[in-house]
Design a protein around this motif. Structure first.
Motif, PDB file in Angstrom:
ATOM      1  N   ASP A 264       0.825  -1.216   0.000  1.00 30.79           N
ATOM      2  CA  ASP A 264       0.000   0.000   0.000  1.00 30.79           C
ATOM      3  C   ASP A 264       0.852   1.257   0.000  1.00 30.79           C
ATOM      4  O   ASP A 264       0.469   2.275  -0.587  1.00 30.79           O
ATOM      5  CB  ASP A 264      -0.939  -0.005   1.212  1.00 30.79           C
ATOM      6  CG  ASP A 264      -2.045  -1.043   1.076  1.00 30.79           C
ATOM      7  OD1 ASP A 264      -2.333  -1.450  -0.069  1.00 30.79           O
ATOM      8  OD2 ASP A 264      -2.611  -1.459   2.116  1.00 30.79           O
ATOM      9  N   GLN A 265       1.990   1.201   0.662  1.00 30.10           N
ATOM     10  CA  GLN A 265       2.874   2.369   0.652  1.00 30.10           C
ATOM     11  C   GLN A 265       3.375   2.661  -0.752  1.00 30.10           C
ATOM     12  O   GLN A 265       3.459   3.822  -1.169  1.00 30.10           O
ATOM     13  CB  GLN A 265       4.053   2.129   1.605  1.00 30.10           C
ATOM     14  CG  GLN A 265       3.665   2.076   3.077  1.00 30.10           C
ATOM     15  CD  GLN A 265       4.846   1.738   3.973  1.00 30.10           C
ATOM     16  OE1 GLN A 265       5.949   1.458   3.491  1.00 30.10           O
ATOM     17  NE2 GLN A 265       4.614   1.747   5.280  1.00 30.10           N
ATOM     18  N   SER A 266       3.701   1.634  -1.508  1.00 27.15           N
ATOM     19  CA  SER A 266       4.129   1.845  -2.890  1.00 27.15           C
ATOM     20  C   SER A 266       2.968   2.309  -3.760  1.00 27.15           C
ATOM     21  O   SER A 266       3.139   3.162  -4.646  1.00 27.15           O
ATOM     22  CB  SER A 266       4.724   0.550  -3.461  1.00 27.15           C
ATOM     23  OG  SER A 266       5.914   0.207  -2.796  1.00 27.15           O
ATOM     24  N   ARG A 267       1.777   1.765  -3.523  1.00 22.15           N
ATOM     25  CA  ARG A 267       0.611   2.199  -4.303  1.00 22.15           C
ATOM     26  C   ARG A 267       0.314   3.677  -4.046  1.00 22.15           C
ATOM     27  O   ARG A 267      -0.100   4.404  -4.951  1.00 22.15           O
ATOM     28  CB  ARG A 267      -0.591   1.341  -3.931  1.00 22.15           C
ATOM     29  CG  ARG A 267      -0.466  -0.132  -4.341  1.00 22.15           C
ATOM     30  CD  ARG A 267      -1.748  -0.892  -4.063  1.00 22.15           C
ATOM     31  NE  ARG A 267      -1.609  -2.314  -4.379  1.00 22.15           N
ATOM     32  CZ  ARG A 267      -1.641  -3.290  -3.485  1.00 22.15           C
ATOM     33  NH1 ARG A 267      -1.802  -2.997  -2.190  1.00 22.15           N
ATOM     34  NH2 ARG A 267      -1.506  -4.550  -3.862  1.00 22.15           N
ATOM     35  N   ALA A 268       0.509   4.109  -2.799  1.00 17.13           N
ATOM     36  CA  ALA A 268       0.237   5.508  -2.478  1.00 17.13           C
ATOM     37  C   ALA A 268       1.175   6.449  -3.210  1.00 17.13           C
ATOM     38  O   ALA A 268       0.857   7.635  -3.392  1.00 17.13           O
ATOM     39  CB  ALA A 268       0.361   5.717  -0.967  1.00 17.13           C
ATOM     40  N   THR A 301      11.897  -1.142  -3.505  1.00 11.56           N
ATOM     41  CA  THR A 301      12.799   0.010  -3.412  1.00 11.56           C
ATOM     42  C   THR A 301      13.522   0.233  -4.735  1.00 11.56           C
ATOM     43  O   THR A 301      13.661   1.376  -5.205  1.00 11.56           O
ATOM     44  CB  THR A 301      13.814  -0.202  -2.279  1.00 11.56           C
ATOM     45  OG1 THR A 301      13.120  -0.343  -1.040  1.00 11.56           O
ATOM     46  CG2 THR A 301      14.768   0.975  -2.183  1.00 11.56           C
ATOM     47  N   ASN A 302      13.980  -0.843  -5.356  1.00 11.55           N
ATOM     48  CA  ASN A 302      14.642  -0.720  -6.652  1.00 11.55           C
ATOM     49  C   ASN A 302      13.679  -0.230  -7.732  1.00 11.55           C
ATOM     50  O   ASN A 302      14.070   0.504  -8.649  1.00 11.55           O
ATOM     51  CB  ASN A 302      15.251  -2.057  -7.057  1.00 11.55           C
ATOM     52  CG  ASN A 302      16.473  -2.399  -6.225  1.00 11.55           C
ATOM     53  OD1 ASN A 302      17.114  -1.507  -5.676  1.00 11.55           O
ATOM     54  ND2 ASN A 302      16.781  -3.683  -6.107  1.00 11.55           N
ATOM     55  N   VAL A 303      12.409  -0.648  -7.647  1.00 11.99           N
ATOM     56  CA  VAL A 303      11.425  -0.153  -8.612  1.00 11.99           C
ATOM     57  C   VAL A 303      11.269   1.355  -8.466  1.00 11.99           C
ATOM     58  O   VAL A 303      11.257   2.099  -9.458  1.00 11.99           O
ATOM     59  CB  VAL A 303      10.070  -0.867  -8.406  1.00 11.99           C
ATOM     60  CG1 VAL A 303       8.982  -0.217  -9.246  1.00 11.99           C
ATOM     61  CG2 VAL A 303      10.189  -2.347  -8.763  1.00 11.99           C
ATOM     62  N   HIS A 304      11.149   1.830  -7.232  1.00 12.15           N
ATOM     63  CA  HIS A 304      11.013   3.271  -7.011  1.00 12.15           C
ATOM     64  C   HIS A 304      12.236   4.032  -7.529  1.00 12.15           C
ATOM     65  O   HIS A 304      12.111   5.123  -8.104  1.00 12.15           O
ATOM     66  CB  HIS A 304      10.840   3.559  -5.516  1.00 12.15           C
ATOM     67  CG  HIS A 304       9.520   3.128  -4.964  1.00 12.15           C
ATOM     68  ND1 HIS A 304       8.324   3.653  -5.385  1.00 12.15           N
ATOM     69  CD2 HIS A 304       9.191   2.197  -4.015  1.00 12.15           C
ATOM     70  CE1 HIS A 304       7.331   3.085  -4.732  1.00 12.15           C
ATOM     71  NE2 HIS A 304       7.826   2.184  -3.890  1.00 12.15           N
ATOM     72  N   LYS A 305      13.389   3.459  -7.348  1.00 13.62           N
ATOM     73  CA  LYS A 305      14.626   4.167  -7.694  1.00 13.62           C
ATOM     74  C   LYS A 305      14.924   4.123  -9.186  1.00 13.62           C
ATOM     75  O   LYS A 305      15.497   5.076  -9.735  1.00 13.62           O
ATOM     76  CB  LYS A 305      15.800   3.561  -6.917  1.00 13.62           C
ATOM     77  CG  LYS A 305      15.775   3.914  -5.434  1.00 13.62           C
ATOM     78  CD  LYS A 305      16.631   3.000  -4.578  1.00 13.62           C
ATOM     79  CE  LYS A 305      18.023   2.828  -5.073  1.00 13.62           C
ATOM     80  NZ  LYS A 305      18.850   2.026  -4.142  1.00 13.62           N
ATOM     81  N   GLY A 308      10.618   4.093 -12.089  1.00  9.81           N
ATOM     82  CA  GLY A 308       9.546   5.076 -12.092  1.00  9.81           C
ATOM     83  C   GLY A 308       8.235   4.498 -11.611  1.00  9.81           C
ATOM     84  O   GLY A 308       8.138   3.898 -10.555  1.00  9.81           O
ATOM     85  N   ASP A 309       7.161   4.674 -12.426  1.00  8.49           N
ATOM     86  CA  ASP A 309       5.828   4.195 -12.054  1.00  8.49           C
ATOM     87  C   ASP A 309       5.479   2.907 -12.777  1.00  8.49           C
ATOM     88  O   ASP A 309       4.311   2.640 -13.089  1.00  8.49           O
ATOM     89  CB  ASP A 309       4.787   5.272 -12.362  1.00  8.49           C
ATOM     90  CG  ASP A 309       4.816   5.685 -13.833  1.00  8.49           C
ATOM     91  OD1 ASP A 309       5.729   5.220 -14.566  1.00  8.49           O
ATOM     92  OD2 ASP A 309       3.929   6.464 -14.242  1.00  8.49           O
ATOM     93  N   ALA A 310       6.491   2.057 -13.074  1.00  7.98           N
ATOM     94  CA  ALA A 310       6.238   0.811 -13.796  1.00  7.98           C
ATOM     95  C   ALA A 310       5.325  -0.097 -12.989  1.00  7.98           C
ATOM     96  O   ALA A 310       5.477  -0.239 -11.775  1.00  7.98           O
ATOM     97  CB  ALA A 310       7.559   0.098 -14.093  1.00  7.98           C
ATOM     98  N   GLY A 337      15.970  10.971 -13.077  1.00  9.96           N
ATOM     99  CA  GLY A 337      16.440  11.370 -11.745  1.00  9.96           C
ATOM    100  C   GLY A 337      16.464  10.226 -10.773  1.00  9.96           C
ATOM    101  O   GLY A 337      15.793  10.258  -9.752  1.00  9.96           O
ATOM    102  N   ASP A 338      17.194   9.171 -11.111  1.00 12.98           N
ATOM    103  CA  ASP A 338      17.284   8.010 -10.203  1.00 12.98           C
ATOM    104  C   ASP A 338      17.684   8.441  -8.812  1.00 12.98           C
ATOM    105  O   ASP A 338      18.528   9.317  -8.625  1.00 12.98           O
ATOM    106  CB  ASP A 338      18.323   7.019 -10.730  1.00 12.98           C
ATOM    107  CG  ASP A 338      17.797   6.268 -11.946  1.00 12.98           C
ATOM    108  OD1 ASP A 338      18.607   5.618 -12.595  1.00 12.98           O
ATOM    109  OD2 ASP A 338      16.584   6.364 -12.227  1.00 12.98           O
ATOM    110  N   LEU A 339      17.068   7.808  -7.832  1.00 10.50           N
ATOM    111  CA  LEU A 339      17.455   8.077  -6.449  1.00 10.50           C
ATOM    112  C   LEU A 339      18.821   7.474  -6.172  1.00 10.50           C
ATOM    113  O   LEU A 339      19.161   6.420  -6.709  1.00 10.50           O
ATOM    114  CB  LEU A 339      16.418   7.474  -5.500  1.00 10.50           C
ATOM    115  CG  LEU A 339      15.017   8.101  -5.581  1.00 10.50           C
ATOM    116  CD1 LEU A 339      14.061   7.338  -4.682  1.00 10.50           C
ATOM    117  CD2 LEU A 339      15.045   9.571  -5.222  1.00 10.50           C
ATOM    118  N   PRO A 340      19.631   8.102  -5.329  1.00 14.97           N
ATOM    119  CA  PRO A 340      20.954   7.537  -5.028  1.00 14.97           C
ATOM    120  C   PRO A 340      20.815   6.272  -4.221  1.00 14.97           C
ATOM    121  O   PRO A 340      19.916   6.136  -3.392  1.00 14.97           O
ATOM    122  CB  PRO A 340      21.630   8.654  -4.218  1.00 14.97           C
ATOM    123  CG  PRO A 340      20.503   9.411  -3.595  1.00 14.97           C
ATOM    124  CD  PRO A 340      19.383   9.375  -4.613  1.00 14.97           C
ATOM    125  N   GLY A 341      21.717   5.336  -4.432  1.00 12.40           N
ATOM    126  CA  GLY A 341      21.733   4.079  -3.686  1.00 12.40           C
ATOM    127  C   GLY A 341      23.141   3.702  -3.331  1.00 12.40           C
ATOM    128  O   GLY A 341      24.107   4.230  -3.878  1.00 12.40           O
TER     129      GLY A 341
END
Length: 379
Positions: A264-268, A301-305, A308-310, A337-341
């Motif tokens: 749900d956090q990712s869906r939000a 987390t990798n999807v978010h980074k 995008g919204d895949a 704009g990938d998030l740093p990891g």
């Protein structure tokens, strides 16, 4: 020498010694290595057998061996039992008892010499003169006694060295534990000073944005960011507690029951996440559920980074012997704009899964996109 060999030798040695004393005692009274006796053979065998039995038990009971050896020597100039008694006296008796033993042995040899001098013939010549009494006393009393004292001193030195080595090992382990605890405390301080401070600022800013949001959607996003940040702070406090304490009391760990909240956090955040359960759900070991949760968390987390919204699919498959978790997204595009990891997310995840006895595969899949597949033993 192995423990089994040592035990076998410890059992055999007393009886081998007793047999040797028996044979040497018979050789002594038959004239082969001593003074021939005129007593009947059954009597001589009985006395030799008593000497052998006493010698085999001499390690546990010294004084019966001393008495048997003394009687055999004074009566028949039978020396093997007296030699073994002197050796055991050197290995076992303390200073006062040792002096009493030496004084008694000297008196015994003097008495044996006197008894031999009363006899005529070969015994008086061999064991009845003062010179021969001194020589026999040195050979039968002095040499075995010195040998026993040397063996005892050597054992004491070896025991002291062994104890010292064990003490050094304990001190080394203690120093290593202290160094590890200090390093854990240093890492905890660094994490608190850097990570906790930054996350706390993020939560504060999210709270301020929620209060002053120009519209409801922005306020909802700010509330979600603040909630995630507060959860991150809670998890971080648990990790810092683990680092600070050698035996920490762990808080509740996430399981598959918490998976929907994670999705749900990712869906939000605008990502379409579909969950698919296959097989019959059943109770699983806590380690398996916790590992599965972390696999999904790292994959999302990798999807978010990076994606995008895949659209993302999460498969939880209950196999007979394992729990299989598959997370795949349906786009190979990399988000702007990938998030740093740290670059260690999948590496650490693979180590976690392998420590649980499982397997992890990560890489592109046929329809485009990226997938993470983990098989975790759950029998």
């Amino acid at each position: 020498m192995t423990d089994r060999t040592s035990r076998i030798a410890e059992r055999i040695t007393p009886w081998a010694l007793g047999t040797t004393v028996l044979l040497l005692s018979m050789a002594s009274v038959t004239g082969s290595v001593g003074v021939r006796s005129a007593l009947p053979l059954p009597v001589l065998v009985a006395v030799a057998a008593c000497c052998g039995v006493a010698a085999s038990l001499g390690r546990r009971w010294l004084w019966p061996l001393v008495v048997v050896g003394a009687v055999a020597h004074v009566w028949l100039v039978m020396w093997p039992a007296a030699v073994v008694a002197s050796y055991y006296a050197g290995t076992r008796l303390r200073r006062r008892e040792l002096w009493l033993y030496v004084g008694g042995a000297v008196g015994l040899f003097a008495l044996a010499g006197l008894v031999s001098s009363w006899n005529e013939g070969y015994r008086a010549l061999v064991a009845g003169t003062a010179v021969n009494v001194l020589l026999m006393g040195g050979a039968m009393l002095g040499l075995p006694l010195v040998a026993g004292l040397w063996v005892r001193a050597r054992r004491q030195v070896l025991d002291a060295m062994r104890e010292q080595a064990e003490q050094l090992l304990r001190e080394q382990v203690l120093r290593a534990d202290q160094a590890r605890d200090q390093e854990r405390a240093r890492i905890a301080r660094e994490m608190h000073d850097v990570v906790a401070h930054r996350v706390s600022l993020m939560v504060l800013h999210a709270g301020a944005l929620e209060v002053n949001a120009p519209d409801a959607r922005t306020a909802e996003a700010a509330a979600l960011i603040g909630g995630v940040g507060r959860e991150a702070l809670t998890n971080l406090r648990e990790v810092l507690g683990v680092l600070r304490s050698p035996d920490p009391v762990r808080g509740p760990q996430p399981t598959l029951a918490d998976l929907d909240r994670l999705l749900d956090q990712s869906r939000a955040l605008g990502i379409v996440v579909n969950r698919h359960d296959e097989g019959r759900p059943r109770p699983l070991p806590p380690t398996a559920e916790r590992t599965a949760y972390r696999v999904v968390q790292e994959a999302l987390t990798n999807v978010h980074k990076h994606a995008g919204d895949a659209e993302t699919d999460v498969f939880v498959r209950y196999r007979p012997a394992e729990l299989e978790v598959l997370v795949r997204n349906r786009s190979s595009a990399v988000a702007d704009g990938d998030l740093p990891g740290s670059g260690w997310g999948l590496v650490g995840l693979r180590e976690r899964v392998e420590l649980a006895g499982g397997r992890l595969e990560a890489g592109p899949w046929d329809e485009g996109g990226f997938q993470v597949l983990a098989g975790i033993p759950a029998a």
